[in-house]
Scaffold this active site. Sequence first.
Site, mmCIF file in Angstrom:
data_model
loop_
_atom_site.group_PDB
_atom_site.id
_atom_site.type_symbol
_atom_site.label_atom_id
_atom_site.label_comp_id
_atom_site.label_asym_id
_atom_site.label_seq_id
_atom_site.Cartn_x
_atom_site.Cartn_y
_atom_site.Cartn_z
ATOM 1 N N SER A 1 -8.224 -5.694 4.462
ATOM 2 C CA SER A 1 -7.813 -5.468 3.011
ATOM 3 C C SER A 1 -6.427 -5.469 3.106
ATOM 4 C CB SER A 1 -8.220 -4.503 2.375
ATOM 5 O OG SER A 1 -7.863 -3.162 2.818
ATOM 6 N N ASN A 2 -5.663 -4.923 3.916
ATOM 7 C CA ASN A 2 -4.133 -5.071 4.168
ATOM 8 C C ASN A 2 -3.631 -6.225 4.401
ATOM 9 O OD1 ASN A 2 -2.804 -2.207 3.916
ATOM 10 N ND2 ASN A 2 -4.575 -1.442 5.214
ATOM 11 N N ASN B 1 3.067 -0.679 12.569
ATOM 12 C CA ASN B 1 1.901 -0.236 12.194
ATOM 13 C C ASN B 1 1.588 0.365 10.754
ATOM 14 O OD1 ASN B 1 -0.905 0.126 13.067
ATOM 15 N ND2 ASN B 1 -0.288 2.328 13.250
ATOM 16 N N HIS C 1 -0.246 3.542 9.106
ATOM 17 C CA HIS C 1 -1.449 4.518 9.485
ATOM 18 C C HIS C 1 -1.668 5.127 8.101
ATOM 19 C CE1 HIS C 1 -3.409 7.382 11.860
ATOM 20 N NE2 HIS C 1 -2.910 8.392 11.238
ATOM 21 N N GLU D 1 -1.547 1.777 0.449
ATOM 22 C CA GLU D 1 -1.194 1.100 1.756
ATOM 23 C C GLU D 1 -0.887 -0.477 1.225
ATOM 24 O OE1 GLU D 1 -3.873 1.333 5.104
ATOM 25 O OE2 GLU D 1 -4.497 3.121 4.418
HETATM 26 C C1 GAR Z 1 -6.485 1.253 6.751
HETATM 27 O O1 GAR Z 1 -6.831 2.397 5.978
HETATM 28 C C2 GAR Z 1 -5.285 1.315 8.067
HETATM 29 O O2 GAR Z 1 -4.419 2.390 7.719
HETATM 30 C C3 GAR Z 1 -6.398 1.974 8.942
HETATM 31 O O3 GAR Z 1 -7.276 1.298 8.911
HETATM 32 C C4 GAR Z 1 -7.704 0.820 7.589
HETATM 33 C C5 GAR Z 1 -7.887 -0.823 7.831
HETATM 34 O O4 GAR Z 1 -8.244 -1.290 6.590
HETATM 35 N N1 GAR Z 1 -5.622 2.234 10.293
HETATM 36 C C6 GAR Z 1 -5.504 2.988 11.223
HETATM 37 O O5 GAR Z 1 -6.379 4.100 10.952
HETATM 38 C C7 GAR Z 1 -4.781 2.853 12.426
HETATM 39 N N2 GAR Z 1 -4.542 4.244 13.414
HETATM 40 P P1 GAR Z 1 -8.162 -2.763 6.389
HETATM 41 O O6 GAR Z 1 -8.921 -3.388 7.692
HETATM 42 O O7 GAR Z 1 -9.040 -3.129 5.062
HETATM 43 O O8 GAR Z 1 -6.672 -3.396 6.331
#
Ligand code: GAR
Length: 202
Positions: A13-14, A102, A104, A174
């Site tokens: 989603s990011n 990154n 987080h 995010e």
């Molecule tokens: C996000 O919330 C990101 O911040 C987290 O994984 C998720 C991925 O979501 N990352 C961590 O926890 C890294 N330590 P996405 O695949 O929907 O973007």
Amino acid sequence: MLKIAVLISGNGSNLQAILDSIDSGILKCSVEMVISDRKEAYGLERAKQRNIKTYIVNRSEKNISREILELTLGKVQLIVLAGFLSILKGEIIEKFRNRIINIHPSLIPAFCGKGMYGVKVHEAAVSYGVKYSGCTVHFVDEGTDSGAIICQKTVPVYNEDTAETLQKRVLVEEHKLLPKAINYFAEDKIRSEGRKVFVIEE
Ligand code: GAR
């Protein structure tokens, strides 16, 4: 135009937020490739729909960082970890010093480090009883979530929150914070002095 690689492990989603920001003209960069350490990551579909090159690297492989270095060196100027759960080590950190970021899902240095990812971060925040959580974009260095902080955004934590409701609230932020951070690089606005990172606004 800034060329970036986006590294993912899951839903992406990011990654989608980055692509949407490019479409709307807010973010001026080009996603040259998407690299996943999980072949079933849905983010790979999002990339393919845009005809973005995708690569799968083997997360159980000791040389995963080297593989990623070979894919990216000379091809992109910035590596963006957007929910990428493998740890980058070795030469790539040096070669891309201050060029790997990154996202987080907590206010670092709270609820971060080894084993802290995804919903586990929010479970820890809710059970600790913090009143605020949020998200952080930081540089990647030799440690885990230990690089200098570029930007953060807070969200309130309510008494009735579960890890899942908090995760949703943080994710909304995010999706704004990561494209914003990438834009700082695209517009060459980032300056660092040791751990202190400054965003130069005209
Ligand atoms: C996000 O919330 C990101 O911040 C987290 O994984 C998720 C991925 O979501 N990352 C961590 O926890 C890294 N330590 P996405 O695949 O929907 O973007």
